[in-house]
Design a protein around this motif. Sequence first.
Motif, mmCIF file in Angstrom:
data_model
loop_
_atom_site.group_PDB
_atom_site.id
_atom_site.type_symbol
_atom_site.label_atom_id
_atom_site.label_comp_id
_atom_site.label_asym_id
_atom_site.label_seq_id
_atom_site.Cartn_x
_atom_site.Cartn_y
_atom_site.Cartn_z
ATOM 1 N N VAL A 422 0.875 -1.272 0.068
ATOM 2 C CA VAL A 422 0.009 -0.101 -0.080
ATOM 3 C C VAL A 422 0.925 1.237 0.114
ATOM 4 O O VAL A 422 0.710 2.442 -0.650
ATOM 5 C CB VAL A 422 -1.044 -0.018 1.274
ATOM 6 C CG1 VAL A 422 -1.538 1.266 1.412
ATOM 7 C CG2 VAL A 422 -2.260 -1.133 1.071
ATOM 8 N N LYS A 423 1.917 1.385 0.688
ATOM 9 C CA LYS A 423 3.023 2.467 0.953
ATOM 10 C C LYS A 423 3.617 2.813 -0.451
ATOM 11 O O LYS A 423 3.706 3.904 -0.882
ATOM 12 C CB LYS A 423 3.932 2.149 1.843
ATOM 13 C CG LYS A 423 4.867 3.286 1.849
ATOM 14 C CD LYS A 423 5.984 2.780 2.984
ATOM 15 C CE LYS A 423 7.120 3.882 2.972
ATOM 16 N NZ LYS A 423 8.398 3.394 3.739
ATOM 17 N N LYS A 424 3.666 1.651 -1.381
ATOM 18 C CA LYS A 424 4.358 1.851 -2.759
ATOM 19 C C LYS A 424 3.252 2.504 -3.718
ATOM 20 O O LYS A 424 3.647 2.971 -4.744
ATOM 21 C CB LYS A 424 4.659 0.552 -3.224
ATOM 22 C CG LYS A 424 6.065 0.094 -2.577
ATOM 23 C CD LYS A 424 6.605 -1.410 -3.079
ATOM 24 C CE LYS A 424 7.832 -1.817 -2.712
ATOM 25 N NZ LYS A 424 8.834 -1.107 -3.226
ATOM 26 N N MET A 425 2.204 2.363 -3.256
ATOM 27 C CA MET A 425 1.145 2.791 -4.437
ATOM 28 C C MET A 425 0.250 4.048 -3.647
ATOM 29 O O MET A 425 -0.514 4.458 -4.537
ATOM 30 C CB MET A 425 -0.030 1.675 -4.415
ATOM 31 C CG MET A 425 0.689 0.247 -4.615
ATOM 32 S SD MET A 425 -0.415 -0.851 -4.993
ATOM 33 C CE MET A 425 -1.601 -0.919 -4.206
ATOM 34 N N THR A 426 0.652 4.629 -2.601
ATOM 35 C CA THR A 426 -0.086 5.683 -1.799
ATOM 36 C C THR A 426 1.204 6.933 -1.378
ATOM 37 O O THR A 426 1.394 7.753 -1.895
ATOM 38 C CB THR A 426 -0.865 5.231 -0.908
ATOM 39 O OG1 THR A 426 -0.265 4.454 0.080
ATOM 40 C CG2 THR A 426 -2.126 4.636 -1.494
ATOM 41 N N GLY A 427 1.366 6.492 -0.119
ATOM 42 C CA GLY A 427 2.072 7.373 0.645
ATOM 43 C C GLY A 427 3.537 7.984 -0.083
ATOM 44 O O GLY A 427 3.855 8.922 -0.210
ATOM 45 N N MET A 428 4.272 6.615 -0.442
ATOM 46 C CA MET A 428 5.450 7.281 -1.081
ATOM 47 C C MET A 428 5.332 7.876 -2.528
ATOM 48 O O MET A 428 5.818 8.720 -2.650
ATOM 49 C CB MET A 428 6.042 5.802 -1.415
ATOM 50 C CG MET A 428 7.209 5.477 -0.247
ATOM 51 S SD MET A 428 7.990 3.943 -1.137
ATOM 52 C CE MET A 428 9.006 4.417 -1.988
ATOM 53 N N SER A 429 4.483 7.235 -2.939
ATOM 54 C CA SER A 429 4.009 8.051 -4.484
ATOM 55 C C SER A 429 3.619 9.503 -4.263
ATOM 56 O O SER A 429 4.222 10.352 -5.049
ATOM 57 C CB SER A 429 2.732 7.303 -5.001
ATOM 58 O OG SER A 429 2.856 5.929 -4.533
ATOM 59 N N ALA A 430 2.844 10.082 -3.345
ATOM 60 C CA ALA A 430 2.421 11.296 -3.045
ATOM 61 C C ALA A 430 3.654 12.025 -2.941
ATOM 62 O O ALA A 430 3.816 13.140 -3.097
ATOM 63 C CB ALA A 430 1.411 11.355 -1.946
#
Length: 506
Positions: A422-430
Amino acid sequence: MNGAINKQTNPTSITNTSNDGTGCDTLIRNVSVIDGSGAQPFAADVAIVNGRICRIAAVGTLDDWQATQTIDGHGKVLSPGFIDVHTHDDTNVIRQPEMFPKLSQGVTTVVVGNCGISAAPVSLKGAPPDPMNLLGDTDAFNYPTFASYVAAVNHARPSVNVAALIGHTALRSNQMDRLDRAATEPEISAMCVQLSEALAHGALGLSTGLAYGNAISAPTSEVMALAAPLAAAGGIYATHLRSEFAEILEAMEEAFQIGKHARVPVVISHLKCAGVDNWGRSGEVLAALEQAQRYQPVGCDCYPYTASSSTLDLKQVTDTFDIQVTWSEPHPAMGGKMLAAIAAEWSVDLHEAARRLQPAGAVYHGMHDDDVNRILSHPATVVGSDGLPNDPLPHPRLWGAFPRVLGYYSREKKLFPLTVAVKKMTGMSAERFGLTDRGLVREGYWADLVLFDPETVRDAATFTDPMQAAEGIETVWVNGVLSYRGGAEKIATGPRAGRFLARAGT
Ligand code: ZN
Ligand code: CU
């Protein structure tokens, strides 16, 4: 919209309650929050007001809140909506604003303008040069300024948010009479003026696609000069490398040099080791990336498949892996057939067949599992689909990339925990693309959210049947608006709620 919401056919039950004006718009009860930061899941109720998350509290503590809409999450996962950092949805967000292939995956934001090609600012002199034709036909290009593109996105009101890079090849095509040479100084200046206009209106940065015929004649110095306005604007440099084959390390070094010169973060697009001779080199490639990270901000994105897809490139034609033709302008009946089969049918070699098919699209089964696993799981990597929405037989990543990371790579192959997926698709991406107040489940953040079943979520799209909505994506909210309901229905609901996202500070 209310009529649709009242239907109780979804396993996630949705009920309306009265709103006395003192509560919230939406109350999502009893969910396991994976917040996008990589932190462990926690049980919570989440309340939304005016498009933003207003409260995250222990389960049951918001029971006395009045909500216009209350949804029981039955303990399933609530995460930030997925951010597709690598797309070619530039004109589709306007022409097909329902954006169903993305919304149905739980994607709530797309970054367009990758690989050197963007829909704006563009003034075509004829047919769009390769690979700008991936974005649509001539009549899809209507945005001579970036401001006109922003206005068109907001007018179309797509179902997902849109942020945009500016393509180097697009700028070249605006300013140059031919693309098989380096740009002159006056041409670079004119390109810089256009890039600056775009940055002033909220573009995220510059992208290149240096491997493509219409950009490969650009020397490093051309890109360095063009990248000049980025630093002051806080922009980024994203690149489809000059080579993903034997010369990949040299191509990465070029990207790092450009980033260093321009003093901006570098994103290597769809990092991969392409071609049989290049298999097994992901360790080396990632070591080079880590080395660069010691001196400058560098990251990459990756799609979760061992096949790539683009226009049919004569340089990539080989008999060492399968190549499937997805479309061909002169020979539309060949769409879906393997290049080798077409060549056999015509009694010609692969190159001659590929030449006759031009212009055409293809899927190249040219990567090794081990390399994809290693790159996808690397801490520098975020997920981008690279989906091609105008391909009649699109690579399945267009409909399946994000659920595939959750289902296949995280749950089945156990490549990384769900929190990391999820982090690779959300928080890190933003964070990487400078999208503020998005990418995390946090109070005050925009309510771009997805409710999914971690036990069943999976991609359904395949190479032979690619236009299939994912399983296990239950509910998607964009800017607080319930926009998609999965389960047995798989339907877009209500008014589309996406908007153009300007770079922070514009
Ligand atoms: Zn690319
Ligand atoms: Cu791309």
